[in-house]
Design a protein around this motif. Structure first.
Motif, PDB file in Angstrom:
ATOM      1  N   UNK B   2      48.433  36.378  55.134  1.00  0.00           N
ATOM      2  CA  UNK B   2      49.159  37.396  55.238  1.00  0.00           C
ATOM      3  C   UNK B   2      48.210  38.320  56.332  1.00  0.00           C
ATOM      4  N   UNK B   3      48.046  38.742  57.602  1.00  0.00           N
ATOM      5  CA  UNK B   3      47.600  39.819  58.506  1.00  0.00           C
ATOM      6  C   UNK B   3      47.749  41.331  57.590  1.00  0.00           C
ATOM      7  N   UNK B   4      47.109  41.795  56.999  1.00  0.00           N
ATOM      8  CA  UNK B   4      47.273  44.136  56.903  1.00  0.00           C
ATOM      9  C   UNK B   4      46.848  44.588  58.087  1.00  0.00           C
ATOM     10  N   UNK B   5      47.881  44.994  58.461  1.00  0.00           N
ATOM     11  CA  UNK B   5      47.492  45.942  59.356  1.00  0.00           C
ATOM     12  C   UNK B   5      48.267  47.249  60.321  1.00  0.00           C
ATOM     13  N   UNK B   6      47.329  48.032  60.810  1.00  0.00           N
ATOM     14  CA  UNK B   6      47.933  49.289  60.484  1.00  0.00           C
ATOM     15  C   UNK B   6      48.097  49.259  62.476  1.00  0.00           C
ATOM     16  N   UNK B   7      49.507  49.782  62.591  1.00  0.00           N
ATOM     17  CA  UNK B   7      50.280  49.702  63.947  1.00  0.00           C
ATOM     18  C   UNK B   7      50.464  51.487  64.019  1.00  0.00           C
ATOM     19  N   UNK B   8      50.335  51.768  65.114  1.00  0.00           N
ATOM     20  CA  UNK B   8      50.618  52.859  65.068  1.00  0.00           C
ATOM     21  C   UNK B   8      52.334  53.429  65.377  1.00  0.00           C
ATOM     22  N   UNK B   9      52.708  54.077  64.512  1.00  0.00           N
ATOM     23  CA  UNK B   9      53.860  54.499  64.497  1.00  0.00           C
ATOM     24  C   UNK B   9      54.352  56.116  65.393  1.00  0.00           C
ATOM     25  N   UNK B  10      53.688  56.825  65.308  1.00  0.00           N
ATOM     26  CA  UNK B  10      53.799  57.789  66.569  1.00  0.00           C
ATOM     27  C   UNK B  10      52.284  58.534  66.883  1.00  0.00           C
ATOM     28  N   UNK B  11      52.519  59.591  67.993  1.00  0.00           N
ATOM     29  CA  UNK B  11      50.957  59.813  68.362  1.00  0.00           C
ATOM     30  C   UNK B  11      50.599  61.084  67.599  1.00  0.00           C
ATOM     31  N   UNK B  12      49.389  60.765  66.454  1.00  0.00           N
ATOM     32  CA  UNK B  12      49.459  62.061  65.732  1.00  0.00           C
ATOM     33  C   UNK B  12      48.966  63.807  66.845  1.00  0.00           C
ATOM     34  N   UNK B  13      49.852  64.418  66.002  1.00  0.00           N
ATOM     35  CA  UNK B  13      49.736  66.126  66.708  1.00  0.00           C
ATOM     36  C   UNK B  13      48.303  66.361  65.831  1.00  0.00           C
ATOM     37  N   UNK B  14      46.659  67.007  66.173  1.00  0.00           N
ATOM     38  CA  UNK B  14      45.682  66.773  66.354  1.00  0.00           C
ATOM     39  C   UNK B  14      45.033  66.660  65.075  1.00  0.00           C
ATOM     40  N   UNK B  15      44.442  66.642  64.158  1.00  0.00           N
ATOM     41  CA  UNK B  15      43.739  65.173  62.908  1.00  0.00           C
ATOM     42  C   UNK B  15      45.383  63.891  62.525  1.00  0.00           C
ATOM     43  N   UNK B  16      44.057  63.176  62.741  1.00  0.00           N
ATOM     44  CA  UNK B  16      45.279  61.474  62.670  1.00  0.00           C
ATOM     45  C   UNK B  16      45.508  62.253  60.615  1.00  0.00           C
ATOM     46  N   UNK B  17      46.800  61.651  60.842  1.00  0.00           N
ATOM     47  CA  UNK B  17      47.412  61.568  59.312  1.00  0.00           C
ATOM     48  C   UNK B  17      48.086  59.879  59.270  1.00  0.00           C
ATOM     49  N   UNK B  18      47.553  59.339  58.138  1.00  0.00           N
ATOM     50  CA  UNK B  18      48.491  58.477  57.296  1.00  0.00           C
ATOM     51  C   UNK B  18      49.834  58.432  57.613  1.00  0.00           C
ATOM     52  N   UNK B  19      50.489  59.266  57.824  1.00  0.00           N
ATOM     53  CA  UNK B  19      51.891  59.079  58.225  1.00  0.00           C
ATOM     54  C   UNK B  19      52.359  58.121  59.494  1.00  0.00           C
ATOM     55  N   UNK B  20      51.249  58.259  60.442  1.00  0.00           N
ATOM     56  CA  UNK B  20      50.849  58.557  62.279  1.00  0.00           C
ATOM     57  C   UNK B  20      50.845  56.506  62.239  1.00  0.00           C
ATOM     58  N   UNK B  21      50.677  55.962  60.940  1.00  0.00           N
ATOM     59  CA  UNK B  21      50.424  54.786  60.738  1.00  0.00           C
ATOM     60  C   UNK B  21      51.311  54.174  60.318  1.00  0.00           C
ATOM     61  N   UNK B  22      51.627  52.639  60.518  1.00  0.00           N
ATOM     62  CA  UNK B  22      52.927  51.842  59.388  1.00  0.00           C
ATOM     63  C   UNK B  22      51.696  50.441  58.891  1.00  0.00           C
ATOM     64  N   UNK B  23      51.335  50.314  57.416  1.00  0.00           N
ATOM     65  CA  UNK B  23      49.928  49.551  56.988  1.00  0.00           C
ATOM     66  C   UNK B  23      51.071  48.510  56.401  1.00  0.00           C
ATOM     67  N   UNK B 243      29.469  62.041  77.802  1.00  0.00           N
ATOM     68  CA  UNK B 243      29.784  61.035  76.788  1.00  0.00           C
ATOM     69  C   UNK B 243      31.421  61.164  76.041  1.00  0.00           C
ATOM     70  N   UNK B 244      31.431  62.416  76.066  1.00  0.00           N
ATOM     71  CA  UNK B 244      32.724  62.360  75.033  1.00  0.00           C
ATOM     72  C   UNK B 244      32.528  64.414  75.011  1.00  0.00           C
ATOM     73  N   UNK B 245      33.470  64.147  73.338  1.00  0.00           N
ATOM     74  CA  UNK B 245      33.915  65.923  73.645  1.00  0.00           C
ATOM     75  C   UNK B 245      35.010  65.989  72.873  1.00  0.00           C
ATOM     76  N   UNK B 246      33.990  65.354  70.901  1.00  0.00           N
ATOM     77  CA  UNK B 246      34.951  65.425  70.050  1.00  0.00           C
ATOM     78  C   UNK B 246      35.306  66.409  69.504  1.00  0.00           C
ATOM     79  N   UNK B 247      34.767  67.823  69.607  1.00  0.00           N
ATOM     80  CA  UNK B 247      34.985  69.015  69.161  1.00  0.00           C
ATOM     81  C   UNK B 247      36.794  69.335  69.987  1.00  0.00           C
ATOM     82  N   UNK B 248      36.909  68.183  70.513  1.00  0.00           N
ATOM     83  CA  UNK B 248      38.561  68.453  71.598  1.00  0.00           C
ATOM     84  C   UNK B 248      39.562  67.808  71.167  1.00  0.00           C
TER      85      UNK B 248
END
Lengths: 333, 333
Positions: B2-23, B243-248
């Motif tokens: 068995x391979x446990x995985x996180x699949x993206x199920x919705x595009x996060x609005x703002x901060x990432x939430x657990x409900x954006x993925x299927x585990x 290099x990036x814009x993590x604040x954004x």
């Protein structure tokens, strides 16, 4: 002898108003040793002047102080001299101000030959405007044969010169301008490959159509939304030349920064500015090339000469509402 | 198996939430010819992953498709192989995803030697993180001996490496970080010349104090207000490395572009990005230098290894609230 002048009396909020200046005549004082008296004939009106009116601590020049004659590049004739470097009758350009007469130490004063070209041309294509276009495009933008060059404010004094030089150097050129007349002028008279009317067209869609391989060089005079849109259409290794942001200069809020600036990273692009003063030592190179192109009919110039020093505040505003046609110059006297 | 995985199920609005993925767990399929089965041991958590979750058409990589395993760089061990290039027991890194097992064609898979360094280090200083810092600073930023280098996100995985490399190369280094502990760490443990706590200090005033000659190189990981502030303190000919814009990245509105971008023009500066993938052909150069500096005690590394694949959404969020200490890595199994 009375010298009529525009002195800055308050820092404009938004668009420049007549009430931001005092317009009055003042006696011309006697020359000190080493000084030159110039009768001003033409005054160059440039977007950069709007920035000089602001109390910014981070600009490339100090702001015009409240009470000072408004700073401007102008051209005129030496009518009195106590400087061996300049004779009566010499024609000169320099930062002479929005006034009828200027006294100069000779520093920053350039002699020009009105037998070679009409005086206003030394304020335009054969002056700062042309040098900004020439070095900004060739030195900063570095277009290669076959590159796609996009220029904003394309019907303006700098933009129209940039586009034509890019064509001369073998690039495809797309101009962004406001209005059908300007766009027709760019394509039919100046030989641009395409023009986009930002007032009526979807700029992103039009860029996709006219620049299917992306934008190799973007020469930006306007900033704001147009800069943001072009950033989404860059080709890999693109060069973005920041020359100005005329869309933002009258803004009462902070300048709108380019939201899409991370595209510089995505496209391995470079964003650099052009400051014409850095290229003064190489002025001859630009003037020689451009005078040659003008003679050969490859580079067309257009001056919008408005008579009357006293019209300065309203005439200056033409730069911002886009109603000028070509290099905007005020004729004095 | 068995391979446990996180699949993206919705595009996060703002901060990432657990409900954006299927585990969930899913059977590992049999290998096809040429394929390799990897048991993942460590997963690198990087700010860039937040961008991969968005539906952007203008990124350097396509977005992770809805339903796909979340993309991530990871390190693990080959446990089955039908590819002559990889043997069972080999340790590898690559874009293996947020899961327990990955099947790879071998393309983009790099062998690493866990006898030389702990595996998480190959996700940090001896991996993409370190290469981003190394080439972004040295190739794009080009610090010269005696230059003042400022780095934002300075206590982060990339930032702390940038600052130390700049010191090794003879530059003065000022870090911008959030919190007294991080600032103390930069100065006392990593040898930064100064650190600015953006949560409690006036960044502009602190930059003026610590960089009296201006900022020669700014390596920016955070964007937003800090980028805007540093732009006002550039030295002439400065290089800004984006290099990036993590604040954004979690912003629900458009990214805040740098209002002060015209400073690039005023200061004759250059703004360029760094994309680590461009430097893969030169990886050895970076790894050799950095491994040497680590051995010599000149380059310190810190990994924040969090156990438990199942904690992925919450652990990932540490990058954005600044609660990670060093290179953030998820330990699997």
């Amino acid at each position: 002898m009375l010298n009529h002048q525009f002195r800055l009396t308050s820092r404009p909020a938004g668009a420049v108003k007549r009430s931001d200046f005092a317009y009055a005549g003042e006696e011309v004082r006697a020359l000190a040793d080493g000084e030159v008296l110039i009768q001003i004939q033409y005054i160059s009106l440039d977007p950069a002047m709007r920035g000089w009116m602001n109390a910014s601590e981070n600009s490339y020049m100090p702001p015009v102080a409240i009470g000072d004659v408004m700073r401007a590049i102008a051209a005129g004739k030496v009518i009195d001299t106590r400087n061996a470097g300049f004779a009566v009758g010499d024609h000169v350009t320099g930062l002479l101000g929005v006034q009828e007469y200027a006294i100069s130490s000779g520093q920053g004063l350039f002699k020009v030959d009105p037998a070679l070209a009409p005086l206003p041309l030394f304020l335009g294509t054969l002056g700062m405007t042309g040098m900004t276009a020439y070095f900004g495009l060739l030195d900063v933008g570095q277009p290669k044969q076959g590159d796609t060059v996009v220029v904003s404010g394309a019907a303006g004094a700098v933009g129209s010169t940039v586009g034509q030089i890019a064509r001369i150097k073998g690039a495809r050129v797309v101009g962004i301008a406001g209005g059908a007349d300007k766009c027709r002028y760019l394509v039919e008279e100046l030989g641009f490959d395409a023009a986009i009317d930002y007032k009526t067209e979807n700029v992103a869609a039009a860029l996709k159509q006219h620049c299917p391989q992306g934008v190799d060089v973007f020469f930006d005079n306007v900033g704001g939304e147009i800069l943001d849109t072009v950033l989404t259409q860059l080709a890999m290794q693109a060069r973005v030349v920041v020359c100005g942001a005329i869309s933002q200069y009258n803004s009462l809020e902070a300048i709108k920064g380019p939201s899409n600036y991370l595209q510089i990273m995505v496209k391995r692009a470079t964003l650099r500015g052009v400051m014409v003063a850095d290229y003064y030592p190489r002025a001859k190179e630009a003037i020689t090339d451009m005078a040659g192109w003008i003679r050969a009919g490859q580079l067309k110039t257009r001056e919008d000469v408005v008579p009357g020093l006293e019209t300065f505040p309203e005439t200056f505003q033409k730069l911002f509402d886009g109603s000028n046609n070509g290099k905007l110059v005020l004729r004095v006297g």
